[in-house]
Write a protein that holds these residues in place. Structure first.
Motif, PDB file in Angstrom:
ATOM      1  N   ASP A 200       0.876  -1.171   0.000  1.00  0.00           N
ATOM      2  CA  ASP A 200       0.000   0.000   0.000  1.00  0.00           C
ATOM      3  C   ASP A 200       0.915   1.223   0.000  1.00  0.00           C
ATOM      4  O   ASP A 200       1.487   1.575   1.028  1.00  0.00           O
ATOM      5  CB  ASP A 200      -0.912   0.007   1.231  1.00  0.00           C
ATOM      6  N   CYS A 203      -0.225   4.447   2.552  1.00  0.00           N
ATOM      7  CA  CYS A 203      -0.844   3.618   3.595  1.00  0.00           C
ATOM      8  C   CYS A 203      -1.489   4.393   4.725  1.00  0.00           C
ATOM      9  O   CYS A 203      -2.278   3.832   5.488  1.00  0.00           O
ATOM     10  CB  CYS A 203       0.173   2.629   4.150  1.00  0.00           C
ATOM     11  N   PHE A 208      -5.094  -0.979   5.314  1.00  0.00           N
ATOM     12  CA  PHE A 208      -5.061  -2.108   4.367  1.00  0.00           C
ATOM     13  C   PHE A 208      -4.022  -3.152   4.802  1.00  0.00           C
ATOM     14  O   PHE A 208      -4.282  -4.348   4.768  1.00  0.00           O
ATOM     15  CB  PHE A 208      -4.716  -1.632   2.952  1.00  0.00           C
ATOM     16  N   CYS A 209      -2.845  -2.676   5.175  1.00  0.00           N
ATOM     17  CA  CYS A 209      -1.771  -3.606   5.557  1.00  0.00           C
ATOM     18  C   CYS A 209      -2.154  -4.401   6.803  1.00  0.00           C
ATOM     19  O   CYS A 209      -1.916  -5.613   6.878  1.00  0.00           O
ATOM     20  CB  CYS A 209      -0.481  -2.828   5.841  1.00  0.00           C
ATOM     21  N   GLY A 261       3.798  -1.074   3.787  1.00  0.00           N
ATOM     22  CA  GLY A 261       3.038   0.168   3.718  1.00  0.00           C
ATOM     23  C   GLY A 261       3.993   1.341   3.661  1.00  0.00           C
ATOM     24  O   GLY A 261       4.941   1.433   4.453  1.00  0.00           O
ATOM     25  N   ILE A 305      -2.429  -2.020  -3.412  1.00  0.00           N
ATOM     26  CA  ILE A 305      -3.742  -1.472  -3.058  1.00  0.00           C
ATOM     27  C   ILE A 305      -3.511  -0.071  -2.545  1.00  0.00           C
ATOM     28  O   ILE A 305      -2.679   0.144  -1.654  1.00  0.00           O
ATOM     29  CB  ILE A 305      -4.452  -2.321  -1.987  1.00  0.00           C
ATOM     30  N   SER A 306      -4.202   0.896  -3.121  1.00  0.00           N
ATOM     31  CA  SER A 306      -3.960   2.277  -2.719  1.00  0.00           C
ATOM     32  C   SER A 306      -5.248   3.076  -2.655  1.00  0.00           C
ATOM     33  O   SER A 306      -6.127   2.939  -3.492  1.00  0.00           O
ATOM     34  CB  SER A 306      -3.002   2.942  -3.714  1.00  0.00           C
ATOM     35  N   ASN A 307      -5.310   3.883  -1.636  1.00  0.00           N
ATOM     36  CA  ASN A 307      -6.423   4.786  -1.402  1.00  0.00           C
ATOM     37  C   ASN A 307      -5.772   6.180  -1.322  1.00  0.00           C
ATOM     38  O   ASN A 307      -5.515   6.686  -0.263  1.00  0.00           O
ATOM     39  CB  ASN A 307      -7.055   4.333  -0.068  1.00  0.00           C
TER      40      ASN A 307
END
Ligand code: SAH
Length: 383
Positions: A200, A203, A208-209, A261, A305-307
């Motif tokens: 991530d 993060c 997520f992590c 992360g 996965i990234s936000n």
């Protein structure tokens, strides 16, 4: 008290099927509806699902359902339910929530007041208390909810307490955290499995992590928090203790995980480390301060996965445009990696300069967001 319960696991819009799948994996037969998944079970199933469901919001008992076009019908319907099998004498039983959608009855405070009167009257009758003398409400709390949809009332008791996304590990969360159950759901939607590397690159507080590591080590997400049902006299303490012990025994710290992360903000990295430690995951996840533009790896078949920041939230529009463009330039060369990017920015693909293989609409709280999915090459060939 009751042996068998009609139960509902509530889920955010778009996540019902994931919660349904989780329930099936736990061994239940399910019926997936809008915002909820129905199943049945005993007291131990209330405990188990609260402890183990990663993507759900709450577990509720359905006390009953009936048509409610008028207040009289509502009163009689609520009065007719077997409250004595749920509420011990002395219990607190607020009508904590009333919701009316597409129904003749729409005054929610009145629905609450009428429902309360009906439950009181039923209990007074059952416990042979004189009418007019209020019941003492001093014991354990049972929060009742009345939801009327298209003139049909569903009367429920919440078993969970504060929502299941509150795992208890995230003490600090930074500016724009994702809900823990949403993060877990996205991981379950993705093609990540614990044997694949996960990164991530934005993060933040590490959600997520941490959720991924909990999945990897088979940690029950509810192990570090309490639930409303724990205060209920008829919930046997040994059942609660047994389920918690089983959850502890299921933790597998020997699983090899490769979860990292990164964040540009060193303070977020400190927070992420603290949260991971609180979740029992000290030294399991690599957290490091780094710009996503500097991300490089020789590993293959991993998942990003990234936000990232959205315009409305953290950065101004210009900066977001540049950041998304740089994300594309940085992630694209990692050809065997799959990428899952969650943002509310409808221009994301243009800025990232690639059309997603798949898009999925989700809600981060009330904000509509899309999960843009780019599958790694190897995965594509085998699909
Ligand atoms: N999912 C996270 C929240 C992410 S918010 C959580 O649950 O807490 C977006 C994060 O992106 C912020 O923490 C911000 O510091 C980080 N960020 C912004 N620009 C970045 C960049 N260029 N490189 C790496 N991280 C960045």
């Amino acid at each position: 008290m009751k042996e068998q319960f009609n139960l509902i696991a509530t889920a955010a819009a778009g996540l019902e099927a994931i919660v349904g799948r989780e329930l099936k994996d736990l061994g239940y037969q399910t019926q997936v509806e809008n915002g909820r998944v129905r199943f049945t079970g005993k007291a131990e199933d209330i405990i188990k699902t609260n402890l183990w469901l990663r993507a759900a919001d709450r577990i509720k008992i359905v006390v009953g359902e009936f048509p409610a076009h008028t207040f009289e019908e509502l009163f009689q319907g609520v009065f007719g339910l077997d409250w004595e099998n749920y509420l011990p004498l002395g219990a607190k039983f607020p009508i904590a929530k009333a919701k009316c959608v597409k129904s003749k009855l729409h005054n929610e405070p009145s629905v609450q007041a009428i429902s309360k009167k009906a439950v009181v009257k039923k209990l007074q009758k059952h416990f042979h208390r004189p009418e007019g003398v209020p019941l003492q409400e001093v014991g354990a709390e049972f929060k009742i909810e009345v939801s009327i949809l298209k003139d049909r009332a569903t009367v429920m008791i919440d078993t969970t307490g504060s929502s299941l996304f509150k795992r208890g590990y995230r003490t600090e969360k930074g500016g724009a955290p994702i809900k823990e159950n949403m993060a877990a759901a996205i991981l379950m939607l993705s093609n990540w499995y614990p044997d694949k590397p996960l990164i991530d690159p934005t993060c933040g507080s590490g959600t997520f992590c941490i959720e991924a590591a909990m999945i990897g080590q088979k940690r029950a997400p509810g192990l570090y928090r309490e639930f409303a049902y724990e205060a209920w006299p008829w919930m046997a303490n040994d059942l609660i203790a047994k389920a918690r012990q089983e959850a502890k025994d299921s933790i597998d710290e020997t699983v090899v995980l490769d979860i990292s992360g990164y964040d540009i903000d060193g303070r977020m990295i400190e927070i992420a480390k603290k949260n991971a430690e609180k979740a029992g995951l000290k030294n399991v996840i690599e957290f490091k301060q780094m710009r996503l533009q500097d991300l490089k790896t020789d590993k293959i078949n991993g998942v990003i996965i990234s936000n990232p920041p959205y315009g409305e939230r953290l950065l101004d529009d210009k900066a977001v445009d540049i950041l998304y463009n740089e994300m594309g330039k940085t992630f694209r060369p990692l050809k065997t990696w799959s990428k899952f990017i969650l943002t509310s920015d409808e221009g994301f693909e243009t800025k990232y300069q690639q059309v997603a293989d798949k898009k999925r609409k989700l809600y981060n709280g009330t904000l509509k967001v899309d999960l843009y999915q780019f599958f790694g090459e190897r995965v594509k060939r085998h699909a």
